[in-house]
Motif scaffolding. Structure first.
Motif, PDB file in Angstrom:
ATOM      1  N   UNK A 110       0.875  -1.176   0.000  1.00  0.00           N
ATOM      2  CA  UNK A 110       0.000   0.000   0.000  1.00  0.00           C
ATOM      3  C   UNK A 110       0.909   1.222   0.000  1.00  0.00           C
ATOM      4  N   UNK A 111       0.661   2.154  -0.915  1.00  0.00           N
ATOM      5  CA  UNK A 111       1.495   3.337  -1.072  1.00  0.00           C
ATOM      6  C   UNK A 111       0.664   4.575  -0.790  1.00  0.00           C
ATOM      7  N   UNK A 112       1.163   5.403   0.134  1.00  0.00           N
ATOM      8  CA  UNK A 112       0.519   6.679   0.448  1.00  0.00           C
ATOM      9  C   UNK A 112       1.527   7.778   0.131  1.00  0.00           C
ATOM     10  N   UNK A 113       1.136   8.672  -0.792  1.00  0.00           N
ATOM     11  CA  UNK A 113       2.015   9.746  -1.241  1.00  0.00           C
ATOM     12  C   UNK A 113       1.366  11.096  -1.006  1.00  0.00           C
ATOM     13  N   UNK A 114       2.183  12.071  -0.722  1.00  0.00           N
ATOM     14  CA  UNK A 114       1.756  13.467  -0.778  1.00  0.00           C
ATOM     15  C   UNK A 114       2.594  14.093  -1.885  1.00  0.00           C
ATOM     16  N   UNK A 115       1.903  14.482  -2.960  1.00  0.00           N
ATOM     17  CA  UNK A 115       2.603  15.047  -4.110  1.00  0.00           C
ATOM     18  C   UNK A 115       2.080  16.446  -4.390  1.00  0.00           C
ATOM     19  N   UNK A 116       2.909  17.234  -5.065  1.00  0.00           N
ATOM     20  CA  UNK A 116       2.513  18.594  -5.441  1.00  0.00           C
ATOM     21  C   UNK A 116       2.971  18.850  -6.873  1.00  0.00           C
ATOM     22  N   UNK A 117       2.049  19.291  -7.692  1.00  0.00           N
ATOM     23  CA  UNK A 117       2.351  19.690  -9.060  1.00  0.00           C
ATOM     24  C   UNK A 117       2.640  21.180  -9.052  1.00  0.00           C
ATOM     25  N   UNK A 118       3.793  21.569  -9.576  1.00  0.00           N
ATOM     26  CA  UNK A 118       4.167  22.985  -9.627  1.00  0.00           C
ATOM     27  C   UNK A 118       3.586  23.603 -10.882  1.00  0.00           C
ATOM     28  N   UNK A 119       2.881  24.711 -10.686  1.00  0.00           N
ATOM     29  CA  UNK A 119       2.295  25.453 -11.800  1.00  0.00           C
ATOM     30  C   UNK A 119       2.741  26.898 -11.702  1.00  0.00           C
ATOM     31  N   UNK A 120       2.910  27.571 -12.848  1.00  0.00           N
ATOM     32  CA  UNK A 120       3.228  28.996 -12.794  1.00  0.00           C
ATOM     33  C   UNK A 120       2.063  29.773 -12.196  1.00  0.00           C
ATOM     34  N   UNK A 121       2.370  30.747 -11.363  1.00  0.00           N
ATOM     35  CA  UNK A 121       1.327  31.579 -10.754  1.00  0.00           C
ATOM     36  C   UNK A 121       0.653  32.399 -11.843  1.00  0.00           C
ATOM     37  N   UNK A 122      -0.617  32.712 -11.683  1.00  0.00           N
ATOM     38  CA  UNK A 122      -1.289  33.538 -12.686  1.00  0.00           C
ATOM     39  C   UNK A 122      -0.577  34.867 -12.846  1.00  0.00           C
ATOM     40  N   UNK A 123      -0.390  35.272 -14.090  1.00  0.00           N
ATOM     41  CA  UNK A 123       0.285  36.535 -14.382  1.00  0.00           C
ATOM     42  C   UNK A 123       1.777  36.387 -14.556  1.00  0.00           C
ATOM     43  N   UNK A 124       2.318  35.183 -14.321  1.00  0.00           N
ATOM     44  CA  UNK A 124       3.759  34.946 -14.488  1.00  0.00           C
ATOM     45  C   UNK A 124       4.032  34.519 -15.919  1.00  0.00           C
ATOM     46  N   UNK A 125       5.172  34.938 -16.449  1.00  0.00           N
ATOM     47  CA  UNK A 125       5.582  34.490 -17.778  1.00  0.00           C
ATOM     48  C   UNK A 125       6.095  33.069 -17.686  1.00  0.00           C
TER      49      UNK A 125
END
Length: 182
Positions: free
Chosen positions: A166-181
């Motif tokens: 059984x695998x329990x993960x905490x993951x985060x996808x990095x996205x550019x903030x709104x208004x960032x190039x």
């Protein structure tokens, strides 16, 4: 008599042509010694400059290697950040990987904002994976084409089937903030 007086007498006893030739030879020797001392001084200055530059080079070579490594990882992250679409989420990434196990449960978490990037975080629980599937899933998350952070991982052996995990993960996808190039 002193040797200086003897030298003067010897000089006076020479005929004018020999004295002139000796004078020219002395002038030439003096010019050679002056040129030699000027070249020696210039050579010494260049040697000090070369030694100083070698010392600076010894300091800069490790920094250059660190810079290239940092630039390479920054370029890789920039490429991965460019591949993120606005509709991407951790659940979509897990589905695209295709490793399912017996059951998948994904619950979104509150994301944080860091340096112009937003973390889209989620808790992922996958039951009944083999060890190979668990390793492949973690590898594909970390080395995939989207910037995913693996914040926490917990791997447990199942009691009913010790070959499954059984695998329990905490993951985060990095996205550019709104208004960032991008």
């Amino acid at each position: 008599m002193s040797w200086l007086a003897e030298l003067q007498d010897f000089w006076r006893d020479l005929d004018s042509r020999t004295r002139l030739t000796a004078g020219y030879v002395l002038i030439a020797l003096l010019a050679v010694f002056l040129g030699w001392s000027a070249l020696a001084g210039r050579t010494e200055a260049l040697e000090r400059k070369r030694t100083a530059r070698e010392a600076v080079l010894k300091e800069l070579l490790p920094i250059k290697a660190l810079y290239r490594t940092a630039k390479q990882s920054a370029d890789m992250l920039a490429g991965r950040m460019a591949s993120v679409r606005p509709d991407d989420s951790p659940a979509k990434i897990i589905d695209e990987i295709g490793i399912r196990g017996k059951g998948v449960k994904i619950s979104p978490l509150k994301g944080e904002e860091h340096n112009g990037m937003i973390e889209d975080a989620a808790d992922v629980r996958i039951d009944g994976l083999t060890a190979n599937e668990a390793i492949n899933l973690i590898y594909r998350l970390e080395k995939g084409n989207r910037p995913v952070l693996l914040k926490k991982a917990n791997l447990r052996v199942r009691f009913d089937d010790p070959s499954r995990l059984d695998l329990v993960l905490t993951i985060a996808l990095l996205k550019p903030a709104p208004g960032q190039n991008k």
